[in-house]
Design an enzyme around this catalytic site. Structure first.
Site: not given
Ligand code: NAD
Length: 451
Positions: A152, A205-207, A209-210, A227, A261, A354
């Site tokens: 995706k 992606g972002s922390t 959503v991770g 990541e 990142c 960030e």
């Protein structure tokens, strides 16, 4: 249909149909069926198909690069490198099918061997900042290890991934082995997490959503690689080549307009050379060529979207002390100039969060211990740089920094030959490097009695 906007011109580039839930389920089902034949392709033949895929990417390199410039606003130089990185990853991991060696372990009463079995269907979720390389870090080793892949791309930047899916088919990768499913994270990405046939999720992606992805994967003990974000330090010691450290610092943070990142967005400078460093940094920042990303001489393009630009701008508050800024074009496009901030406190949002834009903070430190303390004072731990001509110090500080990818006297983070990933809340697991394909396998142990 979703309209995709060129971030440098604000013109519509293309419209893409989002995949709905029923179509995602059908694609995962097809990937599951395709697995049986793909994992049985002889190692040498799978290697040859991956090399053909690499050749197809190479032949289409300029087209892929131009697509990325139009869709993502990447500079043409970067975009060519990114398409070349996909080719290189496919070639590198084309060597893996013939080298998934397993082990023969001495035991009593028989023979013991291990096999590296494919996991099954792998779901890869990609962010918008590096659409091509991040996709390929997942799909090249996953395919090499005998898995099928559903991928995706980010909502804003699906065009190069869609093209890579076409090139795979043209190169002879069998249908349904590698499928690209543009669409929403909450629909397509979320289904990768909940569908039982998807055996691993690779998320970049972002922390924030991770964290949700990791929690979702827990329900099925699903394998996951994360990541995530970074707030990386660039530590400049007084004994370093200060001219070189200052000349390169802008490129360590402003590349890809800071939407990286690995951006070195916190510069730490030893107090005795702080003023000299700032004197040298100012012309270096003003020298960054910001403009039309399609122009070969451009070094920095626009931000990805209007909404992201307002997020970045929100970090520069009325009370923020801006030391100096670089240039940015006026007129259409989501431009933001390189900006250097002298923070008033380590808890300022611009230091702690960030920014993911062309904003860097510069702070002084006293000694080695102080530098390590400040650099590690973050929940993130992805990458970082240190500048020193003292070899002992370079090694001591490298070992003391809590980050997965460090460079001494340079700003390099990602090389496909070497492992990449984060400490702390920057991620979980490692990608790339000689063990990259193993992350897409389960170890199976088989004991064969001989007596
Ligand atoms: P994001 O987390 O918003 O989205 C990333 C991807 O996840 C997108 O494809 C999105 O559609 C999808 N997604 C969103 N919600 C989802 C959900 N609930 N379930 C499943 N999928 C979902 O991140 P972004 O804004 O696209 O990218 C920027 C972030 O990515 C930054 O924090 C950056 O540091 C990070 N990043 C990390 C690395 C790394 O290797 N560590 C590399 C590049 C970017």
């Amino acid at each position: 249909m979703t309209d995709l906007i060129n971030p440098a011109t604000e013109e519509v580039v293309a419209s893409v149909q989002a995949t709905d839930l029923a179509a995602v389920d059908a694609a995962i089902e097809r990937a599951h069926i395709a697995l049986a034949a793909w994992r049985e392709v002889a190692p040498g033949d799978r290697a040859r198909l991956l090399r053909k895929f690499a050749d197809a990417v190479d032949a289409d390199l300029e087209n892929l690069a131009r697509l990325e410039v139009a869709n993502s606003g990447h500079t043409i130089g970067n975009a060519r490198w990114e398409a070349g990185n996909v080719r290189d990853l496919l070639e590198y991991y084309a060597a893996a099918p013939e080298r998934l060696l397993g082990k023969q372990i001495p035991v009593a009463g028989g023979i013991d061997v291990t096999f590296n079995e494919p996991l099954g269907v792998v779901g890869i979720i990609v962010p918008w900042n590096f659409p091509m390389p991040i996709a390929a870090w997942g799909f090249a080793p996953a395919l090499a290890a005998g898995n099928t892949v559903v991928l995706k791309p980010a909502e804003l930047t699906p065009l190069t991934a869609i093209r890579l899916g076409e090139l795979a088919l043209q190169a002879g990768i069998p249908a349904d082995v590698f499928q690209v499913l543009p669409g929403k994270g909450s629909v397509v990405g979320q289904r990768f997490v909940t569908h039982p046939a998807v055996r691993k999720v690779v998320f970049t992606g972002s922390t924030e959503v991770g964290r949700q992805i990791m929690a979702g994967c827990a329900a099925q003990i699903k394998r996951v690689t994360l990541e995530l974000g970074g707030k990386n330090a660039n530590v400049v010691f007084a004994d370093a080549d200060i001219e070189k450290a200052a000349a390169t610092a802008p490129y360590g943070v402003f590349d890809n307009a800071g939407q990286d990142c690995c951006a070195r967005s916190r510069i730490l400078v030893q107090r005795s050379v702080f003023d000299r460093f700032m004197e040298l940094l100012e012309p270096a920042v003003q020298g960054v060529v910001v403009g039309d990303p399609a122009d070969d001489t451009t070094e920095m393009g626009p931000l990805i979207s209007a909404s992201h630009r307002s997020t970045v701008a929100g970090y520069i508050e009325p009370s923020t002390r801006v030391a100096f800024r670089g240039n940015a074009p006026a007129g259409p496009g989501f431009w933001f100039p390189p900006t250097v901030v002298l923070p008033s406190s380590p808890t300022d949002r611009v230091v702690a969060e960030e920014v993911f834009g062309p904003v860097v903070t510069v702070v002084p430190f006293e000694d080695e211990r102080d530098a390590v303390r400040i650099a590690n004072d973050t929940d993130y731990g992805l990458s970082g740089s240190l500048w020193t001509n003292d070899l002992g110090r370079a090694l001591r500080v490298s070992r003391a920094l809590e980050a997965g990818n460090l460079s001494v006297n340079s700003h390099s983070s990602v090389r496909y030959w070497t492992p990449f990933g984060g400490f702390k809340q920057s991620g979980l697991g490692r990608e790339l490097g000689p063990d990259g394909a193993l992350a897409f396998t389960e170890v199976k142990n088989v004991f064969i009695a001989t007596t």
